[in-house]
Design a protein around this motif. Structure first.
Motif, PDB file in Angstrom:
ATOM      1  N   PRO A 126       2.583   6.004  -7.729  1.00 39.87           N
ATOM      2  CA  PRO A 126       1.387   5.620  -8.503  1.00 39.87           C
ATOM      3  C   PRO A 126       1.678   5.346  -9.980  1.00 39.87           C
ATOM      4  O   PRO A 126       0.990   4.545 -10.607  1.00 39.87           O
ATOM      5  CB  PRO A 126       0.447   6.818  -8.337  1.00 39.87           C
ATOM      6  N   GLU A 133       0.831  -1.212   0.000  1.00 37.57           N
ATOM      7  CA  GLU A 133       0.000   0.000   0.000  1.00 37.57           C
ATOM      8  C   GLU A 133       0.861   1.256   0.000  1.00 37.57           C
ATOM      9  O   GLU A 133       0.560   2.223  -0.714  1.00 37.57           O
ATOM     10  CB  GLU A 133      -0.928  -0.003   1.224  1.00 37.57           C
ATOM     11  N   LYS A 163      -0.589  -0.164 -12.638  1.00 38.78           N
ATOM     12  CA  LYS A 163      -1.648  -0.078 -13.638  1.00 38.78           C
ATOM     13  C   LYS A 163      -2.800   0.709 -13.028  1.00 38.78           C
ATOM     14  O   LYS A 163      -3.013   0.670 -11.817  1.00 38.78           O
ATOM     15  CB  LYS A 163      -2.122  -1.476 -14.033  1.00 38.78           C
ATOM     16  N   LYS A 164      -3.543   1.396 -13.841  1.00 43.53           N
ATOM     17  CA  LYS A 164      -4.669   2.194 -13.334  1.00 43.53           C
ATOM     18  C   LYS A 164      -5.628   1.323 -12.534  1.00 43.53           C
ATOM     19  O   LYS A 164      -6.004   0.249 -12.968  1.00 43.53           O
ATOM     20  CB  LYS A 164      -5.430   2.846 -14.484  1.00 43.53           C
ATOM     21  N   MET A 165      -5.977   1.814 -11.385  1.00 35.97           N
ATOM     22  CA  MET A 165      -6.973   1.198 -10.518  1.00 35.97           C
ATOM     23  C   MET A 165      -6.625  -0.229 -10.072  1.00 35.97           C
ATOM     24  O   MET A 165      -7.481  -0.968  -9.642  1.00 35.97           O
ATOM     25  CB  MET A 165      -8.349   1.192 -11.200  1.00 35.97           C
ATOM     26  N   GLU A 166      -5.389  -0.607 -10.191  1.00 33.86           N
ATOM     27  CA  GLU A 166      -4.954  -1.923  -9.724  1.00 33.86           C
ATOM     28  C   GLU A 166      -3.727  -1.741  -8.847  1.00 33.86           C
ATOM     29  O   GLU A 166      -3.021  -0.760  -8.970  1.00 33.86           O
ATOM     30  CB  GLU A 166      -4.569  -2.827 -10.895  1.00 33.86           C
ATOM     31  N   MET A 167      -3.472  -2.714  -8.022  1.00 35.67           N
ATOM     32  CA  MET A 167      -2.265  -2.656  -7.209  1.00 35.67           C
ATOM     33  C   MET A 167      -1.185  -3.563  -7.785  1.00 35.67           C
ATOM     34  O   MET A 167      -0.293  -4.005  -7.087  1.00 35.67           O
ATOM     35  CB  MET A 167      -2.573  -2.995  -5.753  1.00 35.67           C
ATOM     36  N   TYR A 226       2.252   1.796  -3.427  1.00 35.48           N
ATOM     37  CA  TYR A 226       1.151   2.195  -4.308  1.00 35.48           C
ATOM     38  C   TYR A 226       0.863   3.701  -4.161  1.00 35.48           C
ATOM     39  O   TYR A 226       0.617   4.388  -5.144  1.00 35.48           O
ATOM     40  CB  TYR A 226      -0.094   1.368  -3.964  1.00 35.48           C
TER      41      TYR A 226
END
Length: 153
Positions: free
Chosen positions: A65, A58, A69-73, A61
């Motif tokens: 950023p 986290e 990948k967008k919207m994924e960890m 992340y």
């Protein structure tokens, strides 16, 4: 040492495997090179994440950023070396999209050997992944860079 590559293997994979060959030929990690640096970097990551009350995954992340990948960890492919090193450091606990089977890391010096080869990939790609690795793994990065400079002399 024999290296089998699929026809679709990219140049980054070849660089990674060549760094394994360099390690095998010169026995770079056989003496424990990188062990202390990797442990120190992992301990620092653990301490920083604990300070924020979140996991290392986290924390990275939030800090990087652009790596994900967008919207994924899960990390983008160019950062796969970082993912693999973190997976090994954490004995398989941190998974960010690229890794080896957990039992892979139980073999002697496997983390050091794989870290060395993943840096080979990042050096060859000469992209943002190397700079991010330097920030996440400062001691490991410095030790590898010193070794490469000494080998070039």
């Amino acid at each position: 040492m024999k290296i089998d590559l699929s026809i679709s293997a990219g140049t980054d994979v070849i660089a990674h495997e060549l760094f394994h060959e360099i390690d095998e030929t010169y026995g770079l990690t056989d003496n424990g090179m990188l062990k202390d640096s990797i442990q120190a970097d992992y301990q620092k990551l653990q301490e920083d994440a604990k300070m924020y009350g979140i996991t290392i995954h986290e924390m990275l992340y939030l800090q990087y950023p652009e790596v994900f990948k967008k919207m994924e960890m899960m990390v983008k492919e160019e950062y796969r070396g970082i993912s693999d090193i973190l997976h090994g450091m954490s004995d398989g606990e941190i998974y960010m999209g690229y890794s080896h089977k957990s039992e892979y890391w139980k073999k002697r010096r496997r983390l050091e050997k794989e870290s060395w080869a993943q840096y080979g990939r990042m050096y060859y790609m000469n992209g943002d992944a190397l700079e991010v690795a330097r920030q996440i793994f400062p001691r490991t990065s410095e030790e590898i860079e010193q070794r490469i400079r000494r080998m070039m002399k």
